[in-house]
Design an enzyme around this catalytic site. Structure first.
Site, PDB file in Angstrom:
ATOM      1  N   ALA A 179      -9.680  -5.110  -3.736  1.00 45.35           N
ATOM      2  CA  ALA A 179      -8.293  -4.178  -4.356  1.00 45.35           C
ATOM      3  C   ALA A 179      -8.648  -4.108  -5.957  1.00 45.35           C
ATOM      4  O   ALA A 179      -9.109  -3.242  -6.389  1.00 45.35           O
ATOM      5  CB  ALA A 179      -7.211  -4.773  -3.892  1.00 45.35           C
ATOM      6  N   ARG A 180      -7.832  -5.095  -6.564  1.00 50.69           N
ATOM      7  CA  ARG A 180      -7.872  -5.057  -7.953  1.00 50.69           C
ATOM      8  C   ARG A 180      -7.941  -6.515  -8.346  1.00 50.69           C
ATOM      9  O   ARG A 180      -7.400  -7.427  -7.876  1.00 50.69           O
ATOM     10  CB  ARG A 180      -6.627  -4.729  -8.556  1.00 50.69           C
ATOM     11  CG  ARG A 180      -6.566  -2.995  -8.685  1.00 50.69           C
ATOM     12  CD  ARG A 180      -7.335  -2.449  -9.901  1.00 50.69           C
ATOM     13  NE  ARG A 180      -7.453  -1.323 -10.034  1.00 50.69           N
ATOM     14  CZ  ARG A 180      -8.300  -0.548  -9.495  1.00 50.69           C
ATOM     15  NH1 ARG A 180      -9.245  -0.772  -8.931  1.00 50.69           N
ATOM     16  NH2 ARG A 180      -8.441   0.829  -9.590  1.00 50.69           N
ATOM     17  N   GLY A 207     -17.174  -1.255  -4.115  1.00 51.23           N
ATOM     18  CA  GLY A 207     -16.458  -0.914  -2.912  1.00 51.23           C
ATOM     19  C   GLY A 207     -16.599   0.744  -2.589  1.00 51.23           C
ATOM     20  O   GLY A 207     -17.035   1.112  -1.478  1.00 51.23           O
ATOM     21  N   ALA A 208     -16.645   1.475  -3.522  1.00 52.46           N
ATOM     22  CA  ALA A 208     -16.621   3.092  -3.403  1.00 52.46           C
ATOM     23  C   ALA A 208     -18.057   3.436  -3.664  1.00 52.46           C
ATOM     24  O   ALA A 208     -18.321   4.665  -3.508  1.00 52.46           O
ATOM     25  CB  ALA A 208     -15.713   3.725  -4.459  1.00 52.46           C
ATOM     26  N   ASP A 243       3.193  -4.683   4.533  1.00 51.58           N
ATOM     27  CA  ASP A 243       3.185  -3.377   3.452  1.00 51.58           C
ATOM     28  C   ASP A 243       4.649  -3.509   2.890  1.00 51.58           C
ATOM     29  O   ASP A 243       5.563  -3.859   3.979  1.00 51.58           O
ATOM     30  CB  ASP A 243       2.762  -2.011   3.934  1.00 51.58           C
ATOM     31  CG  ASP A 243       2.368  -1.252   2.906  1.00 51.58           C
ATOM     32  OD1 ASP A 243       1.203  -0.837   2.926  1.00 51.58           O
ATOM     33  OD2 ASP A 243       3.256  -1.030   2.003  1.00 51.58           O
ATOM     34  N   HIS A 290     -17.913  -4.896  -7.968  1.00 52.18           N
ATOM     35  CA  HIS A 290     -17.015  -3.789  -7.851  1.00 52.18           C
ATOM     36  C   HIS A 290     -17.856  -2.589  -7.476  1.00 52.18           C
ATOM     37  O   HIS A 290     -17.786  -1.549  -7.853  1.00 52.18           O
ATOM     38  CB  HIS A 290     -16.199  -3.391  -9.458  1.00 52.18           C
ATOM     39  CG  HIS A 290     -15.161  -2.705  -9.239  1.00 52.18           C
ATOM     40  ND1 HIS A 290     -14.030  -2.775  -9.895  1.00 52.18           N
ATOM     41  CD2 HIS A 290     -14.568  -1.791  -8.353  1.00 52.18           C
ATOM     42  CE1 HIS A 290     -12.986  -2.023  -9.668  1.00 52.18           C
ATOM     43  NE2 HIS A 290     -13.384  -1.574  -8.431  1.00 52.18           N
ATOM     44  N   ARG A 318      -4.570   3.825   2.710  1.00 53.18           N
ATOM     45  CA  ARG A 318      -5.813   4.315   3.527  1.00 53.18           C
ATOM     46  C   ARG A 318      -6.905   3.577   3.616  1.00 53.18           C
ATOM     47  O   ARG A 318      -7.623   3.440   4.876  1.00 53.18           O
ATOM     48  CB  ARG A 318      -6.481   5.212   2.454  1.00 53.18           C
ATOM     49  CG  ARG A 318      -5.564   6.720   2.222  1.00 53.18           C
ATOM     50  CD  ARG A 318      -5.908   7.453   1.060  1.00 53.18           C
ATOM     51  NE  ARG A 318      -5.526   6.764  -0.181  1.00 53.18           N
ATOM     52  CZ  ARG A 318      -4.523   7.088  -1.091  1.00 53.18           C
ATOM     53  NH1 ARG A 318      -3.791   8.249  -0.654  1.00 53.18           N
ATOM     54  NH2 ARG A 318      -4.153   6.457  -2.071  1.00 53.18           N
ATOM     55  N   ILE A 319      -7.041   2.515   2.925  1.00 52.40           N
ATOM     56  CA  ILE A 319      -8.017   1.475   2.864  1.00 52.40           C
ATOM     57  C   ILE A 319      -7.912   0.460   3.992  1.00 52.40           C
ATOM     58  O   ILE A 319      -8.625   0.258   5.143  1.00 52.40           O
ATOM     59  CB  ILE A 319      -8.696   0.907   1.563  1.00 52.40           C
ATOM     60  CG1 ILE A 319      -9.101   1.905   0.682  1.00 52.40           C
ATOM     61  CG2 ILE A 319      -9.603  -0.164   1.811  1.00 52.40           C
ATOM     62  CD1 ILE A 319      -9.407   1.243  -0.915  1.00 52.40           C
ATOM     63  N   ASP A 354     -14.851  -8.270  -4.608  1.00 50.83           N
ATOM     64  CA  ASP A 354     -15.590  -7.247  -5.119  1.00 50.83           C
ATOM     65  C   ASP A 354     -15.077  -6.758  -6.603  1.00 50.83           C
ATOM     66  O   ASP A 354     -15.560  -6.073  -7.211  1.00 50.83           O
ATOM     67  CB  ASP A 354     -15.473  -6.190  -4.066  1.00 50.83           C
ATOM     68  CG  ASP A 354     -16.121  -4.867  -5.010  1.00 50.83           C
ATOM     69  OD1 ASP A 354     -17.362  -4.957  -4.953  1.00 50.83           O
ATOM     70  OD2 ASP A 354     -15.794  -3.920  -4.710  1.00 50.83           O
ATOM     71  N   GLU A 362     -13.122  -8.259 -15.560  1.00 57.15           N
ATOM     72  CA  GLU A 362     -14.279  -7.314 -15.384  1.00 57.15           C
ATOM     73  C   GLU A 362     -14.523  -6.823 -16.727  1.00 57.15           C
ATOM     74  O   GLU A 362     -13.567  -6.401 -17.343  1.00 57.15           O
ATOM     75  CB  GLU A 362     -14.127  -6.221 -14.526  1.00 57.15           C
ATOM     76  CG  GLU A 362     -13.961  -6.860 -12.870  1.00 57.15           C
ATOM     77  CD  GLU A 362     -14.009  -5.593 -11.904  1.00 57.15           C
ATOM     78  OE1 GLU A 362     -14.295  -4.517 -12.204  1.00 57.15           O
ATOM     79  OE2 GLU A 362     -13.153  -5.791 -10.900  1.00 57.15           O
TER      80      GLU A 362
HETATM   81  N1  LIG Z   1     -13.425  -2.217  -4.617  1.00 62.48           N
HETATM   82  C1  LIG Z   1     -13.275  -0.716  -4.878  1.00 62.48           C
HETATM   83  O1  LIG Z   1     -14.412  -0.292  -5.594  1.00 62.48           O
HETATM   84  C2  LIG Z   1     -12.128   0.023  -4.614  1.00 62.48           C
HETATM   85  C3  LIG Z   1     -12.359   1.295  -4.480  1.00 62.48           C
HETATM   86  C4  LIG Z   1     -11.171   2.036  -4.377  1.00 62.48           C
HETATM   87  C5  LIG Z   1      -9.942   1.453  -4.287  1.00 62.48           C
HETATM   88  N2  LIG Z   1      -9.880   0.302  -4.585  1.00 62.48           N
HETATM   89  C6  LIG Z   1      -8.492  -0.254  -4.652  1.00 62.48           C
HETATM   90  O2  LIG Z   1      -7.922  -0.215  -3.375  1.00 62.48           O
HETATM   91  C7  LIG Z   1      -6.590  -0.019  -3.418  1.00 62.48           C
HETATM   92  C8  LIG Z   1      -6.022   0.430  -2.561  1.00 62.48           C
HETATM   93  O3  LIG Z   1      -6.331   1.882  -2.155  1.00 62.48           O
HETATM   94  P1  LIG Z   1      -5.778   2.849  -0.938  1.00 62.48           P
HETATM   95  O4  LIG Z   1      -6.372   3.983  -1.130  1.00 62.48           O
HETATM   96  O5  LIG Z   1      -5.634   2.256   0.341  1.00 62.48           O
HETATM   97  O6  LIG Z   1      -4.172   2.933  -1.572  1.00 62.48           O
HETATM   98  P2  LIG Z   1      -2.998   3.276  -0.868  1.00 62.48           P
HETATM   99  O7  LIG Z   1      -2.056   3.872  -1.695  1.00 62.48           O
HETATM  100  O8  LIG Z   1      -3.395   4.398   0.194  1.00 62.48           O
HETATM  101  O9  LIG Z   1      -2.550   2.163   0.100  1.00 62.48           O
HETATM  102  C9  LIG Z   1      -1.954   0.865  -0.839  1.00 62.48           C
HETATM  103  C10 LIG Z   1      -0.959   0.428   0.171  1.00 62.48           C
HETATM  104  O10 LIG Z   1      -0.299  -0.691  -0.718  1.00 62.48           O
HETATM  105  C11 LIG Z   1       0.931  -0.802  -0.351  1.00 62.48           C
HETATM  106  N3  LIG Z   1       1.448  -1.674  -1.183  1.00 62.48           N
HETATM  107  C12 LIG Z   1       1.896  -1.586  -2.507  1.00 62.48           C
HETATM  108  N4  LIG Z   1       2.244  -2.613  -3.285  1.00 62.48           N
HETATM  109  C13 LIG Z   1       2.400  -3.580  -2.394  1.00 62.48           C
HETATM  110  C14 LIG Z   1       2.657  -4.834  -2.160  1.00 62.48           C
HETATM  111  N5  LIG Z   1       3.134  -5.794  -3.377  1.00 62.48           N
HETATM  112  N6  LIG Z   1       2.817  -5.747  -0.994  1.00 62.48           N
HETATM  113  C15 LIG Z   1       2.364  -4.929   0.093  1.00 62.48           C
HETATM  114  N7  LIG Z   1       1.764  -3.636   0.165  1.00 62.48           N
HETATM  115  C16 LIG Z   1       1.873  -3.100  -1.021  1.00 62.48           C
HETATM  116  C17 LIG Z   1       1.514   0.606  -0.424  1.00 62.48           C
HETATM  117  O11 LIG Z   1       2.524   0.582   0.135  1.00 62.48           O
HETATM  118  C18 LIG Z   1       0.340   1.326   0.257  1.00 62.48           C
HETATM  119  O12 LIG Z   1       0.504   1.585   1.701  1.00 62.48           O
HETATM  120  C19 LIG Z   1      -6.503   0.780  -4.823  1.00 62.48           C
HETATM  121  O13 LIG Z   1      -5.308   0.886  -5.410  1.00 62.48           O
HETATM  122  C20 LIG Z   1      -7.545   0.121  -5.417  1.00 62.48           C
HETATM  123  O14 LIG Z   1      -7.071  -0.567  -6.485  1.00 62.48           O
HETATM  124  C21 LIG Z   1     -10.850  -0.605  -4.682  1.00 62.48           C
END
Ligand SMILES: NC(=O)c1ccc[n+]([C@@H]2O[C@H](COP(=O)([O-])OP(=O)(O)OC[C@H]3O[C@@H](n4cnc5c(N)ncnc54)[C@H](O)[C@@H]3O)[C@@H](O)[C@H]2O)c1
Length: 313
Positions: free
Chosen positions: A241-242, A291-292, A176, A289, A156-157, A266, A271
């Site tokens: 991401a994380r 992002g959201a 991916d 942190h 999604r992101i 971020d 943390e």
């Molecule tokens: N900074 C912030 O405040 C904030 C806010 C929301 C989410 N996030 C982080 O962003 C991440 C992604 O969110 P999203 O909604 O896009 O999730 P999502 O599940 O829609 O997308 C994650 C993608 O990563 C892929 N993936 C998983 N492991 C992988 C790997 N080892 N190599 C390559 N691709 C891989 C998955 O197949 C998937 O397509 C969340 O898991 C969260 O940790 C951060």
């Protein structure tokens, strides 16, 4: 339903819950008091963000708790499988914050290529005495237009980010480990839309060809010293991401050697007390942190949670 929003809820979410006839308890109960509070007040729904932990012991001690809701994506703070295995409903709002995270990444990228993260640190200190020196220090900025962005994790992101980056003239590629679309549709304010191709590369290919790499995976050790060595000299890395999907020790080394020109973080390994070496590095654009953390995302999270509670009550 009696709903406890222990980490807060947006005004729109509150309105949506009250309009559906739910009772909302807007207090923040300390973790060690939470089970007592839930049981004494007959709480049916516990809503959390990332602060409150919903572990097995809390779930076991609160048999009346029917729904556990997470405002946002990651559910690391909830024992989701266990909760579901004992008949509790667990809900979250995975799509609500995608645009906000993607926009923050673009802010870091734009700030990065023009050294804004450093200019904002130095101008208050020396802007009135060393204006010309600072002007010189930041004179070799670059544009994002025409550069290649590699997105690791095209969910999604990642897809929301691709739309923004394509919109400002960047070339975008993705990697991916699961099947993902290679064509995305960009929608404009006036109803027009455009389909664009986002080629899928192996991780190695992506690292070798991109000017900037942004990670949007749920976890794992994705970029370490070996991967950074494969990247273009002077590339940039963004991690929203994380903490830890980019190895922080390897990153500081690569920044100090000049292999990586700048990084934007971020999220952090430790943390809420990130490593000082990361915080103090002059070539890191930092945010805590957030992002959201936009009003729009919080509103979407609130209304989506209210809808989900209605569906499950
Ligand atoms: N900074 C912030 O405040 C904030 C806010 C929301 C989410 N996030 C982080 O962003 C991440 C992604 O969110 P999203 O909604 O896009 O999730 P999502 O599940 O829609 O997308 C994650 C993608 O990563 C892929 N993936 C998983 N492991 C992988 C790997 N080892 N190599 C390559 N691709 C891989 C998955 O197949 C998937 O397509 C969340 O898991 C969260 O940790 C951060």
């Amino acid at each position: 339903m009696k709903v406890l929003a222990n980490d807060g809820i947006s005004p729109t979410g509150k309105e949506a819950l009250l309009a559906s006839g739910h009772q909302l308890l807007e207090v923040t109960v300390a973790q060690d008091q939470l089970a007592n509070y839930i049981n004494n007040n007959g709480v049916d729904v516990l809503l959390v963000r990332s602060a409150t932990k919903v572990r097995k012991d809390l779930i076991d001690t609160c048999p009346g708790l029917k729904i556990i809701g997470r405002g946002g994506v990651g559910m690391d703070n909830i024992d989701v499988e266990y909760a579901r295995s004992v008949g509790r409903t667990v809900i979250n709002t995975p799509a609500a914050s995608s645009q906000s995270v993607a926009e923050l990444v673009m802010a870091h990228l734009y700030g990065g290529v023009r050294f804004l993260y450093d200019a904002n640190r130095q101008m208050p200190l020396d802007g009135d005495t060393k204006f010309k020196d600072l002007k010189k220090a930041y004179e070799a900025g670059t544009e994002l237009q025409g550069k290649t962005l590699g997105i690791i994790g095209f969910g999604r992101i990642g897809q929301a980010l691709a739309k923004l980056a394509l919109g400002v003239g960047m070339k975008v590629v993705q990697h991916d480990t699961f099947p993902t679309p290679t064509e995305i549709t960009i929608s404009f304010f006036d109803g027009q839309s455009l389909k664009m191709n986002v080629p899928k590369l192996s991780l190695d290919e992506l690292l070798k060809t991109c000017d900037f790499v942004s990670l949007h995976v749920p976890g794992g050790d994705i970029i370490g010293a070996k991967e950074m060595a494969m990247m273009k000299d002077g590339a940039g890395i963004v991690n929203a991401a994380r903490g830890g999907v980019v190895n922080e020790v390897a990153l500081v080394e690569a920044l100090n050697s000049g292999k990586i020109k700048f990084a934007a973080l971020d999220v952090f390994v430790d943390e809420p007390t990130p490593a000082v070496q990361v915080l103090m590095n002059a070539n890191v654009s930092l945010s805590p942190h957030i992002g959201a953390a936009t009003l729009e995302a919080q509103d979407r999270i609130g209304t989506e949670l209210a809808d989900l509670i209605n569906q499950h009550s």
